[in-house]
Design a protein around this motif. Structure first.
Motif, PDB file in Angstrom:
ATOM      1  N   UNK A  28     -10.640  -3.025  -3.267  1.00  0.00           N
ATOM      2  CA  UNK A  28     -10.910  -2.879  -1.845  1.00  0.00           C
ATOM      3  C   UNK A  28     -10.168  -1.717  -1.229  1.00  0.00           C
ATOM      4  N   UNK A  29     -10.524  -1.431   0.032  1.00  0.00           N
ATOM      5  CA  UNK A  29      -9.885  -0.304   0.718  1.00  0.00           C
ATOM      6  C   UNK A  29      -9.509  -0.594   2.164  1.00  0.00           C
ATOM      7  N   UNK A  30     -10.079  -1.651   2.768  1.00  0.00           N
ATOM      8  CA  UNK A  30      -9.846  -1.918   4.186  1.00  0.00           C
ATOM      9  C   UNK A  30      -9.039  -3.172   4.418  1.00  0.00           C
ATOM     10  N   UNK A  31      -8.675  -3.404   5.674  1.00  0.00           N
ATOM     11  CA  UNK A  31      -7.872  -4.585   5.983  1.00  0.00           C
ATOM     12  C   UNK A  31      -8.685  -5.870   5.878  1.00  0.00           C
ATOM     13  N   UNK A  32     -10.006  -5.771   5.902  1.00  0.00           N
ATOM     14  CA  UNK A  32     -10.821  -6.965   5.646  1.00  0.00           C
ATOM     15  C   UNK A  32     -10.787  -7.349   4.174  1.00  0.00           C
ATOM     16  N   UNK A  33     -10.191  -6.482   3.333  1.00  0.00           N
ATOM     17  CA  UNK A  33     -10.013  -6.783   1.908  1.00  0.00           C
ATOM     18  C   UNK A  33      -8.638  -7.372   1.597  1.00  0.00           C
ATOM     19  N   UNK A  34      -7.748  -7.394   2.578  1.00  0.00           N
ATOM     20  CA  UNK A  34      -6.367  -7.804   2.331  1.00  0.00           C
ATOM     21  C   UNK A  34      -6.263  -9.178   1.687  1.00  0.00           C
ATOM     22  N   UNK A  35      -6.985 -10.154   2.242  1.00  0.00           N
ATOM     23  CA  UNK A  35      -6.840 -11.529   1.758  1.00  0.00           C
ATOM     24  C   UNK A  35      -7.261 -11.657   0.304  1.00  0.00           C
ATOM     25  N   UNK A  36      -8.326 -10.974  -0.103  1.00  0.00           N
ATOM     26  CA  UNK A  36      -8.734 -11.097  -1.518  1.00  0.00           C
ATOM     27  C   UNK A  36      -7.793 -10.305  -2.421  1.00  0.00           C
ATOM     28  N   UNK A  37      -7.227  -9.209  -1.917  1.00  0.00           N
ATOM     29  CA  UNK A  37      -6.263  -8.452  -2.706  1.00  0.00           C
ATOM     30  C   UNK A  37      -4.976  -9.246  -2.913  1.00  0.00           C
ATOM     31  N   UNK A  38      -4.633 -10.081  -1.945  1.00  0.00           N
ATOM     32  CA  UNK A  38      -3.434 -10.911  -2.058  1.00  0.00           C
ATOM     33  C   UNK A  38      -3.636 -12.082  -3.011  1.00  0.00           C
ATOM     34  N   UNK A  39      -4.875 -12.537  -3.156  1.00  0.00           N
ATOM     35  CA  UNK A  39      -5.154 -13.761  -3.914  1.00  0.00           C
ATOM     36  C   UNK A  39      -5.560 -13.502  -5.361  1.00  0.00           C
ATOM     37  N   UNK A  40      -6.306 -12.437  -5.609  1.00  0.00           N
ATOM     38  CA  UNK A  40      -6.849 -12.177  -6.946  1.00  0.00           C
ATOM     39  C   UNK A  40      -5.750 -12.007  -7.992  1.00  0.00           C
ATOM     40  N   UNK A  41      -6.086 -12.365  -9.224  1.00  0.00           N
ATOM     41  CA  UNK A  41      -5.126 -12.222 -10.316  1.00  0.00           C
ATOM     42  C   UNK A  41      -4.693 -10.785 -10.526  1.00  0.00           C
ATOM     43  N   UNK A  42      -5.625  -9.856 -10.312  1.00  0.00           N
ATOM     44  CA  UNK A  42      -5.304  -8.429 -10.339  1.00  0.00           C
ATOM     45  C   UNK A  42      -6.022  -7.781  -9.167  1.00  0.00           C
ATOM     46  N   UNK A  43      -5.273  -7.091  -8.334  1.00  0.00           N
ATOM     47  CA  UNK A  43      -5.870  -6.439  -7.166  1.00  0.00           C
ATOM     48  C   UNK A  43      -5.627  -4.943  -7.216  1.00  0.00           C
ATOM     49  N   UNK A  44      -6.682  -4.174  -6.879  1.00  0.00           N
ATOM     50  CA  UNK A  44      -6.630  -2.716  -6.944  1.00  0.00           C
ATOM     51  C   UNK A  44      -7.065  -2.131  -5.608  1.00  0.00           C
ATOM     52  N   UNK A  45      -6.188  -1.361  -4.995  1.00  0.00           N
ATOM     53  CA  UNK A  45      -6.523  -0.648  -3.765  1.00  0.00           C
ATOM     54  C   UNK A  45      -6.969   0.758  -4.118  1.00  0.00           C
ATOM     55  N   UNK A  46      -7.962   1.239  -3.401  1.00  0.00           N
ATOM     56  CA  UNK A  46      -8.467   2.575  -3.657  1.00  0.00           C
ATOM     57  C   UNK A  46      -7.456   3.633  -3.209  1.00  0.00           C
ATOM     58  N   UNK A  47      -7.541   4.811  -3.803  1.00  0.00           N
ATOM     59  CA  UNK A  47      -6.680   5.903  -3.388  1.00  0.00           C
ATOM     60  C   UNK A  47      -6.922   6.314  -1.950  1.00  0.00           C
ATOM     61  N   UNK A  48      -8.120   6.021  -1.437  1.00  0.00           N
ATOM     62  CA  UNK A  48      -8.481   6.337  -0.058  1.00  0.00           C
ATOM     63  C   UNK A  48      -8.295   5.140   0.871  1.00  0.00           C
ATOM     64  N   UNK A  49      -7.639   4.085   0.387  1.00  0.00           N
ATOM     65  CA  UNK A  49      -7.482   2.855   1.166  1.00  0.00           C
ATOM     66  C   UNK A  49      -6.536   3.047   2.349  1.00  0.00           C
ATOM     67  N   UNK A  50      -6.630   2.109   3.314  1.00  0.00           N
ATOM     68  CA  UNK A  50      -5.697   2.071   4.420  1.00  0.00           C
ATOM     69  C   UNK A  50      -4.312   1.669   3.895  1.00  0.00           C
TER      70      UNK A  50
END
Length: 283
Positions: A229-251
């Protein structure tokens, strides 16, 4: 956890899976098809509605490979093979009349999206100035949306059917003040998709909660899911997933909570990470 332990990959669309032309590149498409051929399930996880994502679902052959679609930030979940749907409670007329009134007080543009069309409510005071002050990105977003939806500009709040979310465009400081006021009501959750775009949903709806819903539907624990994910609407899934990846262009916040930061959407960051993680280039 090794790559063989991950069984479901989820990806946001805009700014993540899609390139600068809002398209899935050939490299990304082929990578996800190869991933699914290995038996790894894939799910789009977007703020967009189902109707607006059918072409992406078809390109990735999610029906063939028993994939999933999560839309409207988790309000709508669909098993693309069985057509099983989970749909959470929408915002009703009382909700969006209240939300539009508060949004107007903050001088932001309000968008009410349905499957094929949207209603745009402009601030009542200094409309021209408000449009200019929303910034270039907001105006560009509005123009891009007009290519996908039929848009109706309205001057006053009118009676409309229930809807999954409300979107607001404006200056970052105006949107922050709006989000803080709504937080105090304890009825709604807000997500900054980008600094000039705020989304409002009923409290308890999020992409993170959608991961738990998918866990129930598939039997795959959230610890065995990978999220991009890249936006703040992705925060919750990035916090929960076993592995989370933020894009280089993410907030900034997604980069803070993610386990890793990868290449940008323009450079096929999702495809590169999937190839690395699941060793697809060796096949």
């Amino acid at each position: 956890m090794s790559e063989t332990s991950y069984k479901l990959v989820l990806s946001d669309l805009d700014g993540t899976l899609l390139n600068e032309n809002s398209q899935i590149s050939e490299e990304t498409r082929n990578t996800i098809l190869e991933l699914q051929k290995k038996g790894i399930k894939f799910s789009i996880c977007s703020g967009r509605p189902y109707y607006g994502c059918i072409k992406f679902i078809e390109q990735l052959e999610l029906e063939k490979y028993n994939g999933f679609f999560v839309g409207m930030n988790g309000q709508y979940i669909r098993n693309c093979a069985t057509q099983e749907v989970i749909e959470k409670e929408k915002l009703n007329q009382d909700d969006f009349k209240l939300l539009c009134r508060i949004a107007q007080q903050h001088g932001v543009i309000t968008e009410l999206f349905y499957e094929t069309h949207a209603y745009i409510l402009l601030p009542k005071r200094n409309i021209v100035s408000a449009l200019l002050l929303t910034g270039v990105y907001s105006l560009k977003s509005l123009i891009n949306q007009s290519r996908r939806y039929k848009m109706y500009f309205i001057k006053d709040i009118i009676d409309l059917p229930d809807l999954p979310k409300i979107c607001c465009l404006g200056k970052p400081e105006s949107l922050k003040a709006l989000a803080n006021e709504l937080l105090e009501l304890q009825k709604y959750d807000t997500f900054l998709v980008n600094p000039a775009w705020l989304e409002i949903v009923r409290i308890g709806i999020s992409k993170g909660q959608a991961l738990y819903d998918l866990e129930k539907m598939t039997g795959i624990p959230v610890q065995e899911m990978v999220a991009f994910g890249d936006g703040e609407n992705d925060l919750s899934m990035l916090e929960i997933a076993g592995l989370s990846c933020a894009m280089g262009n993410a907030m900034p916040n997604p980069k803070k909570v993610a386990h890793c930061v990868i290449d940008t959407n323009v450079n096929n960051g999702v495809a590169k990470k999937i190839k690395e993680l699941f060793k697809l280039e060796e096949n």
